[in-house]
Design a protein around this motif. Structure first.
Motif, PDB file in Angstrom:
ATOM      1  N   LEU A 267      36.408-217.552 -62.157  1.00  0.00           N
ATOM      2  CA  LEU A 267      36.947-218.300 -61.027  1.00  0.00           C
ATOM      3  C   LEU A 267      36.284-217.848 -59.733  1.00  0.00           C
ATOM      4  CD1 LEU A 267      39.157-220.212 -59.774  1.00  0.00           C
ATOM      5  CD2 LEU A 267      40.542-218.137 -59.504  1.00  0.00           C
ATOM      6  N   PHE A 268      35.773-218.816 -58.956  1.00  0.00           N
ATOM      7  CA  PHE A 268      35.371-218.569 -57.582  1.00  0.00           C
ATOM      8  C   PHE A 268      36.581-218.763 -56.678  1.00  0.00           C
ATOM      9  CE2 PHE A 268      30.987-219.501 -59.038  1.00  0.00           C
ATOM     10  CZ  PHE A 268      30.309-218.460 -58.408  1.00  0.00           C
ATOM     11  N   CYS A 269      36.794-217.808 -55.780  1.00  0.00           N
ATOM     12  CA  CYS A 269      37.910-217.910 -54.839  1.00  0.00           C
ATOM     13  C   CYS A 269      37.439-217.388 -53.488  1.00  0.00           C
ATOM     14  CB  CYS A 269      39.115-217.114 -55.345  1.00  0.00           C
ATOM     15  SG  CYS A 269      40.558-217.177 -54.258  1.00  0.00           S
ATOM     16  N   GLY A 270      37.031-218.289 -52.620  1.00  0.00           N
ATOM     17  CA  GLY A 270      36.503-217.878 -51.327  1.00  0.00           C
ATOM     18  C   GLY A 270      35.238-217.056 -51.474  1.00  0.00           C
ATOM     19  N   LEU A 271      35.250-215.849 -50.954  1.00  0.00           N
ATOM     20  CA  LEU A 271      34.085-214.977 -51.013  1.00  0.00           C
ATOM     21  C   LEU A 271      34.079-214.102 -52.258  1.00  0.00           C
ATOM     22  CD1 LEU A 271      34.167-213.739 -47.297  1.00  0.00           C
ATOM     23  CD2 LEU A 271      32.976-215.734 -48.233  1.00  0.00           C
ATOM     24  N   THR A 272      35.002-214.351 -53.168  1.00  0.00           N
ATOM     25  CA  THR A 272      35.212-213.470 -54.312  1.00  0.00           C
ATOM     26  C   THR A 272      35.026-214.221 -55.622  1.00  0.00           C
ATOM     27  OG1 THR A 272      36.875-212.350 -52.960  1.00  0.00           O
ATOM     28  CG2 THR A 272      36.781-211.751 -55.284  1.00  0.00           C
ATOM     29  N   LEU A 273      34.503-213.501 -56.613  1.00  0.00           N
ATOM     30  CA  LEU A 273      34.372-214.025 -57.968  1.00  0.00           C
ATOM     31  C   LEU A 273      35.249-213.197 -58.897  1.00  0.00           C
ATOM     32  CD1 LEU A 273      32.882-215.905 -60.038  1.00  0.00           C
ATOM     33  CD2 LEU A 273      31.201-214.060 -60.276  1.00  0.00           C
ATOM     34  N   PHE A 274      36.102-213.852 -59.679  1.00  0.00           N
ATOM     35  CA  PHE A 274      36.992-213.169 -60.610  1.00  0.00           C
ATOM     36  C   PHE A 274      36.549-213.463 -62.038  1.00  0.00           C
ATOM     37  CE2 PHE A 274      39.558-213.826 -56.810  1.00  0.00           C
ATOM     38  CZ  PHE A 274      40.111-212.570 -56.618  1.00  0.00           C
ATOM     39  N   LEU A 275      36.486-212.402 -62.850  1.00  0.00           N
ATOM     40  CA  LEU A 275      36.177-212.520 -64.269  1.00  0.00           C
ATOM     41  C   LEU A 275      37.389-212.047 -65.075  1.00  0.00           C
ATOM     42  CD1 LEU A 275      33.156-212.795 -63.356  1.00  0.00           C
ATOM     43  CD2 LEU A 275      32.583-211.537 -65.430  1.00  0.00           C
TER      44      LEU A 275
END
Length: 336
Positions: A267-275
């Motif tokens: 998931l892309f969320c703003g300036l962050t990428l979550f795995l």
């Protein structure tokens, strides 16, 4: 998958996607007869007949954020793009409180409606805050029964078919902002498509499949809604080494990093990428260079359960994650 709708969180099951137009509807696939079904919280509304024979089975699907496109990937490597026809307004608000979840069959993500906690976040609490004890999403379920749905007026209309993959489609990402589709298949090939012209743009750079790597791959692709960057996760079936590759919308490689744990969602969320990982943890990365920021602990303390789905609020201040046991957690995010 989950979507935030006002002050509520709407959850859905595996092979069941949310379509948010004027109301909350679901598109489900993977049924015994191969059909694609549209339903609300109480009943099936419409059915699209689709073959369930080998070579025509749906292996993955996705819905555009604006709720107008439904795209499926098949085991033969074919991608089909459907327009979702506007649907009548149903009184789903009353059904949410009075009707059981329309699952029918037991699934690993249990569907219901949960109201999230309201918490004032403090800057001193850090960038990732465990807001409240995790809540489990329950579904009462029901026995399989015949539905009286209108299959003559289908809610889907086939717009285009995309040919280019030679193996089963494993992941599809849609960006209406940049008018592109990204797709991956089990042989590790990732392709970029023009959503307007319905044509192939280019093959995206991934690992060299002819050296040191053996398909099938666990492959996931996701498009950054802010700048169109594309992240591709590939896990070799024999070496058990995952590679996360970031490239631009023009196919120019930015960076690559390795993971020794299997990722199950991105998931892309703003300036962050979550795995979301198979062991229930969530790796937090910088979305521009894949620099590691933090690791979020598993939702369940009893055993490792893979992260099945993630989503974030429209203002990028909350991350919602759910595992395959049905546990869901809301995290606060400080994008600074």
């Amino acid at each position: 998958s989950e979507e935030s709708l006002g002050d509520e969180i709407v959850t859905s099951a595996r092979n069941k996607l949310l379509v948010i137009q004027d109301n909350v509807l679901y598109i489900s696939y993977g049924h015994w007869d191969g059909s694609i079904q549209l339903s609300n919280n109480s009943k099936c509304i419409s059915i699209y007949r689709h073959s369930n024979k080998a070579g025509s089975r749906i292996t993955t699907a996705n819905v555009s954020h604006d709720g107008t496109l439904f795209i499926i990937g098949m085991d033969c490597g074919l991608i089909r793009i459907f327009n979702i026809k506007p649907t009548p307004t149903y009184n789903t608000s009353s059904e949410r409180s009075s009707s059981p979840s329309p699952m029918g069959e037991k699934t690993s993500i249990l569907g219901s409606l949960v109201r999230p906690p309201v918490v004032n976040l403090s800057p001193e609490t850090g960038p990732f805050v465990f807001i409240e004890q995790s809540s489990r999403v329950h579904s009462s379920g029901s026995s399989r029964k015949l539905v009286n749905a209108n299959s003559n007026r289908s809610f889907l209309s086939l717009e285009a078919q995309l040919y280019g993959h030679c193996d089963s489609i494993s992941s599809i990402s849609i960006s209406t902002q940049f008018s592109i589709i990204a797709s991956c298949s089990l042989d590790g090939v990732c392709l970029l498509w023009d959503l307007v012209k319905k044509t192939l743009i280019r093959e995206l750079p991934t690992v060299n499949k002819h050296h040191e790597h053996t398909p099938p791959f666990t492959s996931i692709v996701e498009i950054n809604p802010l700048n169109g960057d594309i992240v591709i996760y590939l896990l070799d079936s024999e070496m058990k080494v995952g590679q996360l590759h970031l490239c631009t919308i023009n196919g120019v490689s930015i960076t690559t990093t390795r993971f020794y744990k299997r990722a199950t969602s991105i998931l892309f969320c703003g300036l962050t990428l979550f795995l979301g990982m198979e062991d229930g943890t969530i790796s937090v990365l910088d979305s521009f260079n894949l620099t590691h920021i933090a690791n979020l602990p598993p939702i369940s303390n009893t055993k490792e359960s893979p992260i099945a789905a993630m989503t974030c609020s429209d203002d990028f201040t909350k991350l919602i994650s759910a595992d395959e046991e049905g546990w869901m957690v809301i995290w606060g995010i400080d994008q600074r």
